[in-house]
Enzyme design. Sequence first.
Site, mmCIF file in Angstrom:
data_model
loop_
_atom_site.group_PDB
_atom_site.id
_atom_site.type_symbol
_atom_site.label_atom_id
_atom_site.label_comp_id
_atom_site.label_asym_id
_atom_site.label_seq_id
_atom_site.Cartn_x
_atom_site.Cartn_y
_atom_site.Cartn_z
ATOM 1 N N ASN A 196 6.614 13.427 0.439
ATOM 2 C CA ASN A 196 5.218 13.611 -0.219
ATOM 3 C C ASN A 196 4.293 14.511 0.682
ATOM 4 O OD1 ASN A 196 2.791 13.411 -1.318
ATOM 5 N ND2 ASN A 196 2.749 11.222 -0.878
ATOM 6 N N TRP A 197 4.544 15.652 0.359
ATOM 7 C CA TRP A 197 3.589 16.844 1.055
ATOM 8 C C TRP A 197 2.103 16.543 1.045
ATOM 9 C CZ3 TRP A 197 6.203 22.238 0.823
ATOM 10 C CH2 TRP A 197 7.223 22.212 1.446
ATOM 11 N N LYS A 198 1.831 15.652 0.183
ATOM 12 C CA LYS A 198 0.255 15.400 -0.173
ATOM 13 C C LYS A 198 -0.615 16.644 -0.248
ATOM 14 C CE LYS A 198 0.893 11.130 2.119
ATOM 15 N NZ LYS A 198 0.343 10.025 2.868
ATOM 16 N N HIS B 43 0.088 6.275 -6.154
ATOM 17 C CA HIS B 43 0.049 6.368 -4.381
ATOM 18 C C HIS B 43 -1.338 5.403 -3.970
ATOM 19 C CE1 HIS B 43 -0.208 7.607 -0.347
ATOM 20 N NE2 HIS B 43 1.227 7.678 -0.345
ATOM 21 N N GLU C 68 -3.435 6.501 -2.026
ATOM 22 C CA GLU C 68 -4.549 7.553 -1.751
ATOM 23 C C GLU C 68 -5.161 7.739 -3.132
ATOM 24 O OE1 GLU C 68 -2.364 10.133 0.521
ATOM 25 O OE2 GLU C 68 -2.137 8.629 2.367
ATOM 26 N N GLU D 26 4.728 0.998 -0.023
ATOM 27 C CA GLU D 26 3.990 1.580 0.786
ATOM 28 C C GLU D 26 2.976 0.620 1.330
ATOM 29 O OE1 GLU D 26 4.985 6.091 0.580
ATOM 30 O OE2 GLU D 26 3.043 5.752 -0.106
ATOM 31 N N GLY E 78 0.450 6.920 7.802
ATOM 32 C CA GLY E 78 -0.069 7.685 8.758
ATOM 33 C C GLY E 78 -0.751 7.141 9.953
ATOM 34 N N SER F 119 4.787 5.815 7.614
ATOM 35 C CA SER F 119 5.113 6.210 9.257
ATOM 36 C C SER F 119 6.688 6.047 9.317
ATOM 37 C CB SER F 119 4.715 5.083 10.264
ATOM 38 O OG SER F 119 3.251 5.397 9.957
ATOM 39 N N GLY G 43 5.869 10.914 4.331
ATOM 40 C CA GLY G 43 4.626 11.939 4.323
ATOM 41 C C GLY G 43 4.691 12.969 5.384
ATOM 42 N N GLY G 44 3.943 12.504 6.589
ATOM 43 C CA GLY G 44 3.839 13.462 7.616
ATOM 44 C C GLY G 44 5.223 14.251 8.003
HETATM 45 P P1 13P Z 1 3.477 8.947 6.231
HETATM 46 O O1 13P Z 1 4.901 8.922 6.322
HETATM 47 O O2 13P Z 1 2.738 10.182 6.735
HETATM 48 O O3 13P Z 1 2.950 7.726 6.806
HETATM 49 O O4 13P Z 1 2.909 8.869 4.913
HETATM 50 C C1 13P Z 1 3.504 7.824 4.029
HETATM 51 C C2 13P Z 1 3.301 8.195 2.472
HETATM 52 O O5 13P Z 1 2.052 7.819 2.039
HETATM 53 C C3 13P Z 1 4.334 8.690 1.804
HETATM 54 O O6 13P Z 1 3.797 8.642 0.249
#
Ligand code: 13P
Length: 245
Positions: A9-11, A90, A92, A160, A166, A206, A227-228
């Site tokens: 997920n590149w957000k 998600h 977020e 999640e 993050g 994470s 994510g990251g």
């Molecule tokens: P991180 O891997 O950056 O913690 O993010 C997880 C996430 O929200 C994937 O959707």
Amino acid sequence: MRRKLAAGNWKMNGTNAALAELDRLQEAAGGAAEILICPPATLIAPAGTRAGRIAIGGQDCHAAASGAHTGDISAPMLREAGATYVILGHSERRADHGETDAQVAAKTRAAWDAGLTAIICVGETLADREAGQTIDVIRTQLAGSLPDGGTGANTVIAYEPVWAIGTGKIPTTDQIAEVHGFLREALTARLDQQTADAIRLLYGGSVKASNAAEIFAVDDVDGALVGGASLTAGDFGPIVAALNG
Ligand code: 13P
């Protein structure tokens, strides 16, 4: 029986230059695990043309197919642009846009109608966990966000924990096992056994090359939503490799 899934997920990260990461990731795409990248909406179409064996997905969609919804994007638009998956609910989106379980369910139906596989996200906050409410919160989110009609082909569930996203903090393997075991049980109670067994359960929060193998060894973890560490092939490739075993 369930194909492992490494989902990135590149957000809100990435412009055209980031598409080179897809080329670099091709090498990792030869294994048993399926690889999915969900870039920002602006990159879905160009990503689709150079994705090779990597699947492409959106990060959200509207519940309607079209209409007066400034700034939104519909499931048929994602599908036409080359997406085969969409992340829905998600944390977020739930936090930044006030998305409710009912809205996530409506979006999921729209995704299914457009031929997309929905990755429905659930997860507790730190306050929920500290109050001993984790399973109750996830039970409510799953019941409200997953409409009737889920199958292994049209649905993936991502666990999640909000406090792990993050932050570099991850639950213990026992805590992940407890939630994933509960999710499988809840799906089985709602669907027939064969259908419930076919739905993939991802862990997200994470995930990194250094902890991936340990997480993937947990029962009922069928992959990760990252994510990251999905932003570069250098970070994501080893996670895919860990999933391939
Ligand atoms: P991180 O891997 O950056 O913690 O993010 C997880 C996430 O929200 C994937 O959707």
